[in-house]
Design an enzyme around this catalytic site. Structure first.
Site, PDB file in Angstrom:
ATOM      1  N   GLU A  52       0.685  -1.489   0.090  1.00 28.44           N
ATOM      2  CA  GLU A  52      -0.104  -0.170   0.289  1.00 28.44           C
ATOM      3  C   GLU A  52       0.904   0.743   0.170  1.00 28.44           C
ATOM      4  OE1 GLU A  52      -3.242  -0.286  -0.132  1.00 28.44           O
ATOM      5  OE2 GLU A  52      -3.073  -1.925  -1.138  1.00 28.44           O
TER       6      GLU A  52
ATOM      7  N   LEU B  48       1.711  -9.387  -4.608  1.00 31.21           N
ATOM      8  CA  LEU B  48       0.854  -9.937  -3.298  1.00 31.21           C
ATOM      9  C   LEU B  48      -0.363  -8.967  -2.815  1.00 31.21           C
ATOM     10  CD1 LEU B  48       3.734 -10.822  -1.328  1.00 31.21           C
ATOM     11  CD2 LEU B  48       2.516 -12.276  -2.969  1.00 31.21           C
ATOM     12  N   ARG B  49      -0.725  -8.244  -3.707  1.00 33.31           N
ATOM     13  CA  ARG B  49      -1.860  -6.978  -2.592  1.00 33.31           C
ATOM     14  C   ARG B  49      -2.980  -8.271  -2.942  1.00 33.31           C
ATOM     15  NH1 ARG B  49      -5.538  -3.621  -4.164  1.00 33.31           N
ATOM     16  NH2 ARG B  49      -6.093  -2.187  -2.843  1.00 33.31           N
ATOM     17  N   LYS B  50      -3.770  -8.078  -4.130  1.00 39.33           N
ATOM     18  CA  LYS B  50      -4.568  -9.476  -4.681  1.00 39.33           C
ATOM     19  C   LYS B  50      -4.834 -10.195  -3.110  1.00 39.33           C
ATOM     20  CE  LYS B  50      -7.621 -11.207  -7.761  1.00 39.33           C
ATOM     21  NZ  LYS B  50      -7.441 -11.654  -8.836  1.00 39.33           N
TER      22      LYS B  50
ATOM     23  N   VAL C 171      -5.715  -9.234   0.391  1.00 38.15           N
ATOM     24  CA  VAL C 171      -6.643  -8.163   0.688  1.00 38.15           C
ATOM     25  C   VAL C 171      -8.115  -8.861  -0.074  1.00 38.15           C
ATOM     26  CG1 VAL C 171      -7.794  -6.093  -0.411  1.00 38.15           C
ATOM     27  CG2 VAL C 171      -5.413  -6.227  -0.417  1.00 38.15           C
TER      28      VAL C 171
END
Length: 140
Positions: free
Chosen positions: A49, A97-99, A102
């Protein structure tokens, strides 16, 4: 000439020492426990983020080309000379990795230490330094 929200950028960058510290601590003391797993997960998420928030603010403020994805934000700031290829590679891995962090958190392997946990602290601090250097160079 440019309308860069430096206060916003610095506010986000100020979070990086704690995120790097959490990742380093998770690396050193990893036992696969729930608290460590959740701390690692949150620190990886926050790293992604911060990278995208700061990158987006730089893109908007310095009128760089529009990003088509979170990964593209990192590519643009690397192309524009904000960060080195080494830092961009680590940040891109975090952003990828965000997906999972989250949206697919129910399938995240919390008992496993992710390889980026050990790599990111140095990259995050390099990111912070390189963004500050870029701001100094461009906003003189």
């Amino acid at each position: 000439m440019y309308d860069v929200n430096v206060a916003f950028i610095r506010s986000r960058l100020a979070c990086l020492p704690e995120i790097a510290q959490a990742l380093s601590a998770a690396t050193v003391a990893w036992s696969g426990g729930l608290i460590e797993g959740l701390a690692q997960e949150r620190a990886l998420h926050l790293a992604a983020e911060v990278a995208t928030d700061v990158g987006h603010a730089l893109i908007d403020g310095f009128i760089m080309r529009d990003a088509s994805s979170y990964e593209d934000i990192i590519d643009i700031i690397a192309e524009e000379g904000v960060v080195t290829t080494e830092v961009a590679t680590a940040l891109r891995s975090a952003v990828l990795l965000r997906k999972k962090l989250v949206q697919e958190y129910d399938a995240w392997p919390r008992a496993e230490r992710h390889p980026l946990t050990a790599e990111l602290p140095r990259a995050l601090m390099g990111f912070s330094d390189q963004v500050e250097d870029y701001l100094r160079r461009e906003l003189i």
